[in-house]
Design an enzyme around this catalytic site. Structure first.
Site, short mmCIF file in Angstrom:
data_model
loop_
_atom_site.label_atom_id
_atom_site.label_comp_id
_atom_site.label_asym_id
_atom_site.label_seq_id
_atom_site.Cartn_x
_atom_site.Cartn_y
_atom_site.Cartn_z
N CYS A 174 34.14 -3.04 27.22
CA CYS A 174 33.84 -2.46 26.08
C CYS A 174 34.43 -0.78 25.95
O CYS A 174 35.29 -0.65 25.16
CB CYS A 174 32.44 -2.19 25.39
SG CYS A 174 31.62 -3.89 25.45
N THR A 175 34.47 -0.26 27.21
CA THR A 175 35.00 1.10 27.11
C THR A 175 36.66 0.89 26.97
O THR A 175 37.46 1.70 26.55
CB THR A 175 34.74 1.88 28.35
OG1 THR A 175 33.23 1.97 28.21
CG2 THR A 175 35.39 3.17 28.56
#
Length: 229
Positions: free
Chosen positions: A128-129
């Protein structure tokens, strides 16, 4: 021949009773004493409570302005759910929170600009980062073509703020803990959020959805689609 009975003899004989039974008049029934009036049955406490509550209920109904049918109607079981959003459908009006814990009317986000929602399973995790930072790095390219970017996840605002600060994300993050909008977009099955992105034009019509999508490719594919319009 027997001697004739004299008057004196006849008077000493008891009078002969007639074999015919004479019906005697029945003695009038003695008037029965009037029954004392029955005491009124005591009403159940529940009935008395209902009577006491009736004026109050009527006042509330009058204040609400609803008819009896409306008051008695069951609540809509679909409350809190949105219809599925397909290509060509308009972004619905639903209020969610941003990373600052402020109310956001989702439909209003597309009132003046196009919007891109990219969805992540969980804030501040490796994949997600990667996706979030890819949108961060080309964020000015989206704003230059009149599009805003929003990260949508089921994380609470506090977790989103921490992540936003840590990675210096320039766009707003939308919190959807019950996955109301996420599910309507088709990315919330099984109680999880599918990595994806959705592009809405100004006015809120859905133009593009990419699901699933690789974390590293999401931002570039979204920008490519917009520039191709």
């Amino acid at each position: 021949m027997p001697p004739r009975k004299t008057a004196a003899t006849a008077s000493t004989e008891p009078p002969r009773r007639s074999s015919r039974i004479v019906s005697q008049p029945k003695e009038e029934a003695k008037a029965a004493p009037k029954a004392a009036p029955k005491a009124a049955k005591k009403r159940p406490a529940a009935a008395e409570t209902e009577d006491a509550a009736a004026p109050e209920a009527a006042a509330k109904k009058a204040k609400s302005g609803k008819s009896d049918a409306e008051e008695d109607a069951p609540e809509d079981e679909s409350d809190g759910k949105l219809a599925k959003i397909d290509i060509g459908d308009v972004l619905p009006s639903v209020t969610l929170k941003n990373e600052k814990d402020e109310d956001v009317d989702v439909a209003g986000l597309a009132a003046e600009k196009g919007v891109v929602f990219f969805l992540v399973p969980k804030a501040d995790t490796p994949g997600c980062t990667t996706q979030a930072c890819a949108f961060r790095d080309i964020y000015p390219d989206f704003t230059s073509v009149n599009y805003d970017v929003y990260c949508l996840s089921a994380d609470k605002p506090a977790a989103q703020t921490k992540w936003q600060t840590k990675k210096e994300l320039p766009y707003a993050l939308i919190s959807d803990p019950k996955r109301v909008l996420i599910t309507a977009l088709g990315a919330g099955e099984g109680g999880k959020t599918k990595r994806s992105h959705f592009i809405f034009e100004k006015g809120g019509k859905l133009l593009e959805r990419k699901m699933p999508v690789k974390a590293a490719d999401s931002a570039s594919l979204a920008l490519e689609f917009i520039k191709g319009l």
